[in-house]
Scaffold this motif. Structure first.
Motif, PDB file in Angstrom:
ATOM      1  N   ASP A  65     -60.348 -22.314 124.557  1.00  0.00           N
ATOM      2  CA  ASP A  65     -61.325 -21.234 124.710  1.00  0.00           C
ATOM      3  C   ASP A  65     -60.736 -20.063 125.487  1.00  0.00           C
ATOM      4  O   ASP A  65     -59.932 -20.262 126.395  1.00  0.00           O
ATOM      5  CB  ASP A  65     -62.570 -21.739 125.447  1.00  0.00           C
TER       6      ASP A  65
ATOM      7  N   THR B 291     -61.943 -17.428 121.287  1.00  0.00           N
ATOM      8  CA  THR B 291     -61.476 -18.805 121.218  1.00  0.00           C
ATOM      9  C   THR B 291     -60.268 -18.860 120.297  1.00  0.00           C
ATOM     10  O   THR B 291     -60.051 -17.964 119.480  1.00  0.00           O
ATOM     11  CB  THR B 291     -62.589 -19.726 120.683  1.00  0.00           C
TER      12      THR B 291
ATOM     13  N   GLU C 290     -60.062 -20.434 117.634  1.00  0.00           N
ATOM     14  CA  GLU C 290     -60.984 -21.135 116.746  1.00  0.00           C
ATOM     15  C   GLU C 290     -60.252 -22.084 115.806  1.00  0.00           C
ATOM     16  O   GLU C 290     -60.696 -23.207 115.552  1.00  0.00           O
ATOM     17  CB  GLU C 290     -61.782 -20.097 115.934  1.00  0.00           C
TER      18      GLU C 290
ATOM     19  N   LYS D 245     -59.442 -25.329 117.433  1.00  0.00           N
ATOM     20  CA  LYS D 245     -60.614 -26.206 117.563  1.00  0.00           C
ATOM     21  C   LYS D 245     -60.853 -26.956 116.259  1.00  0.00           C
ATOM     22  O   LYS D 245     -61.122 -28.155 116.252  1.00  0.00           O
ATOM     23  CB  LYS D 245     -61.851 -25.370 117.898  1.00  0.00           C
TER      24      LYS D 245
ATOM     25  N   LEU E 127     -61.147 -28.262 125.781  1.00  0.00           N
ATOM     26  CA  LEU E 127     -61.731 -26.965 125.399  1.00  0.00           C
ATOM     27  C   LEU E 127     -61.157 -25.838 126.256  1.00  0.00           C
ATOM     28  O   LEU E 127     -60.994 -24.710 125.785  1.00  0.00           O
ATOM     29  CB  LEU E 127     -63.254 -27.020 125.502  1.00  0.00           C
TER      30      LEU E 127
END
Lengths: 516, 516
Positions: free
Chosen positions: B468, B444, B446, B449, B464
């Protein structure tokens, strides 16, 4: 304009773009673009395609636009993301492909500080864009985006880059803007038409590019004109798109190698240009000219880059009383079992192409025989590298597949060039793009070797080390599998033909490493 | 200057660079650079390292310069090649790493035509270079190159880009030029020294960067000053290089997350800067400041970016009668068998690092615990991403290994970032670079996010999908093998420690995909 409740700048842009017919976003976003990720997510108005590298994003947007005729929007992250995207912006620009880039920047108040990602976004955009603007307020942001779309869709099509400071996107006050007006063609010049009609004979070349090549009927009419007058018809070496194949009129191109190009154009005393400009050598070489037409050649433009080439051709045909001509051509024989060479790979592809395919050509030196061999192949669209910035093929194939999900894409890819944007294979797998990639594995930058020999060098180990890709071998089967694309290696020409035909008929991506 | 027979411009540049101590060329050449390929080949004066993508070339040059202290020269192909190289030029620029780029352009007479590769090279170079010049004549070309080298080696170090039209390189008349004069430091300001000495107490932070972090004795002296006065010592979040580990004084950094950074710096009423500038937030966030020091904090510069930080520290220590202090630290326990997490991967690396290693850090979110965990690891140099343009790690590891062939390189690499310049693995294999790459495979982006959640979004499937990397899985073992680098996948923390230690002790490249 009043139907939406309050929204932020990013949402106003997404809604306006969608209202103007933009339905796909190719993206490699970062923190400064999170408000767009959020707006795209909440509105659900666009198909979002992630690229793992920005060159994938713009290359895919180029391939999409060439097939869809309208741009996707790209989403890029500040100046470094933009610079990663720029090589394929350059190719799109040289193709005169419509492209609309949205590049995030720091919030306005943050730009004065030397933050790690601070740099001159507008300065980085300028060399690779025809139009650049920085948004200044949420309420005019969507209007700026529509202006950018108008610039991209102008005649000829252009690369437009809109810079979006983070706060302009996240602040409330966005206002949805109406689509830009449709572009007009420059009118046909009756004097030019008369002059062109009077120039046509065996010492005249009709050089045609742009939209003409996307309209097989216009090309057929050109051949009728040529047949009637003795003039020759040629297309530029590299083009945005050409629709061709069995039952359609083919067209020869100005060859890439300088000596062949000069030889091809040497006979002509007159040139008529239609949606193109006078051909120029790819590179300068000592003792050779930059302009490829003879210095004494009389050059006139019947339809400029902003003109309607097919309409001009129709008018010219009427003037000289010519009608469509489609010369019969035949496929070369299927390759026999044996080595994969430029000739056998060309024959294999010509036979394997499925009906209505999209061919993406970044085959460079290994693909030199394919254009001619595929003249009688099943009807197809051909899109190719235009700006010489290698690394356009795999992303363009992705974009073409997104634009035309019902058409098989066959992506002809030199190995050296493939490595610049190899990450696009992952997006092909994620999107289940219907792309068959054929890697022309000659394990060298063959074209550079030719160039080095051409300047009279006698290269030693150190020079060859900068041109050879054989230590270690690149294993494209492993690379493809590592990104979720099934793959196989093939060393036989007859087997190659079967493998391409099989893969092109199956859904989803596949990669064939053709060992040359 | 008279010892050579007639030579072309390219050869005069190669000979002059070599004479000035430049012995490595990282290259991705094209047709317009063939005269350099030829000159490098004929003279045999430099080690030439091919990158399959230009971001590999500049990232490697950055890693090389950070470890060698002198620049390599890069060889790039026109504006698109330069743009592909620019993200890692940006990182080098933010690191204040010396970099010297040689970018080919069309021959002067060819630039007026709109050839496929024609574009504004100088314009493309400007946003990512501190110094740009276009060569104009073979006889001054080497002098321009020496001026570029002088600009790169100035204090602070800079990114210099020299544009080389093809004919300036291939025309005869090159003249070898003498090396640039060595740069001077700005002198220490005695008033500033006195003022700084009077400011030191528990409400003062000493912010130190640049060359100071490369000199463990200077850092130890800083800690002595801190111990004597109560002041706190901190380094910037990202730095060109830091020499640290067991037996050396460690240093804490300003944290990356904005809230942690603000909290860390909130207590300070005074800040003394040594070879750094006031810390700035990576990005702007709604309602949060751009400058990280409290608005009321009194900020003074003891040694600027052009100053001699270690000398200033020595003078300051003398003034306050402080001596070196190295606080004892201990390694965290070795990880037990079990999942690979940010904590266990940090412990594994801390134990596995071989003596005298070079750590390349582009581990992003997965690597947040490593800096602290490795304080007591075997002595090592630490080089990390500085400009936020991801895709620097694998190339920097290549360059560091070329600069220091006797030192093991451990390259800590986030999976998302790895994909921007994954092609560097091939060059690692070709050069048999002693690099152990550890992929932090969290599948991901990350950090994005976290950023998206931080702005209060509630992301759905479409958002997402842009963050991802798990559909399909990236298989780094296949990718590495596809480029000639042996590799394995590891899911257990204890096994990871053994695997890193084993690979780092073996010659040549190796890749470990650590599943997080």
């Amino acid at each position: 304009m009043t139907e939406y409740p309050t929204m932020n700048g990013a949402e106003s842009v997404v809604r306006s773009l969608h209202g103007a017919g933009v339905s796909v976003c190719f993206a490699n976003p970062g923190t400064s673009e999170m408000q767009f990720v959020d707006a795209l997510d909440r509105t659900g108005l666009m198909r979002c395609v992630l690229g793992l590298f920005e060159g994938v994003v713009t290359g895919a947007a180029d391939g999409y636009a060439r097939m869809a005729g309208v741009p996707a929007v790209t989403l890029l992250h500040l100046a470094p993301g933009l610079s990663n995207a720029s090589a394929n912006m350059h190719n799109a620009r040289k193709a005169r492909s419509p492209m609309l880039n949205l590049v995030g920047d720091h919030a306005v108040r943050h730009r004065g500080y030397d933050a790690p990602l601070t740099s001159d976004v507008a300065g980085a955009a300028a060399p690779f864009s025809d139009w650049v603007k920085t948004a200044t307020s949420p309420d005019t942001f969507a209007r700026d985006a529509m202006e950018a779309l108008g610039a991209a869709m102008a005649r000829p099509n252009r690369v437009a880059t809109l810079i979006a400071p983070a706060d302009i996107g996240w602040d409330e006050g966005g206002v949805v803007a109406p689509p830009p007006p449709p572009p007009d063609f420059a009118p046909l010049d009756e004097h030019a038409l008369e002059r062109a009609a009077g120039m046509l004979d065996a010492e005249t070349v009709l050089l045609v590019g742009g939209r003409v090549l996307e309209q097989p009927d216009a090309v057929a009419l050109l051949h009728g004109i040529a047949d009637k007058t003795g003039a020759r018809v040629l297309a530029p070496t590299s083009n945005r798109r050409c629709d061709r194949g069995a039952g359609r009129a083919g067209i020869d191109k100005v060859p890439y190698p300088i000596d062949m190009a000069l030889e091809t154009l040497a006979p002509f005393k007159r040139a008529v240009l239609i949606e193109t400009v006078p051909p120029v050598a790819f590179f300068a070489y000592p003792g050779k000219p930059s302009l490829l037409l003879p210095a004494s050649c009389e050059v006139m433009t019947l339809a400029g880059l902003d003109g309607d080439g097919p309409a001009a051709i129709a008018a010219l045909a009427e003037r000289v009383r010519a009608s469509k001509l489609i010369a019969p051509v035949e496929l070369p024989p299927s390759p026999a079992a044996g080595a994969i060479t430029p000739a056998t790979i060309a024959a294999a592809i010509a036979h394997a192409l499925p009906d209505n395919a999209i061919v993406v050509d970044e085959s460079i030196s290994g693909g030199r025989d394919i254009w001619r061999a595929t003249r009688a192949a099943a009807p197809h669209a051909w899109i190719s590298l235009t700006g010489g910035a290698i690394g356009d093929g795999i992303p363009m194939a992705l974009g073409a597949a997104v634009a035309c999900p019902d058409r098989p894409v066959v992506s002809l890819q030199a190995d050296g060039s493939a490595m610049y944007t190899i990450q696009a294979l992952w997006s092909q797998a994620r999107e289940q793009a219907n792309v068959t990639t054929v890697i022309f594995a000659n394990r060298t930058y063959e074209i550079l070797k030719k160039e080095l020999f051409a300047v009279g060098a006698n290269p030693g180990r150190s020079a060859l080390d900068m041109l050879d890709l054989d230590r270690p071998h690149l294993d494209f089967v492993s690379l493809a599998r590592g990104m979720g694309v099934p793959a196989r290696r093939i060393e036989d020409a007859a087997e190659l033909q079967r493998a391409i035909a099989d893969a092109a008929h199956e859904p989803g991506p596949y990669l064939i490493e053709a060992m040359m």
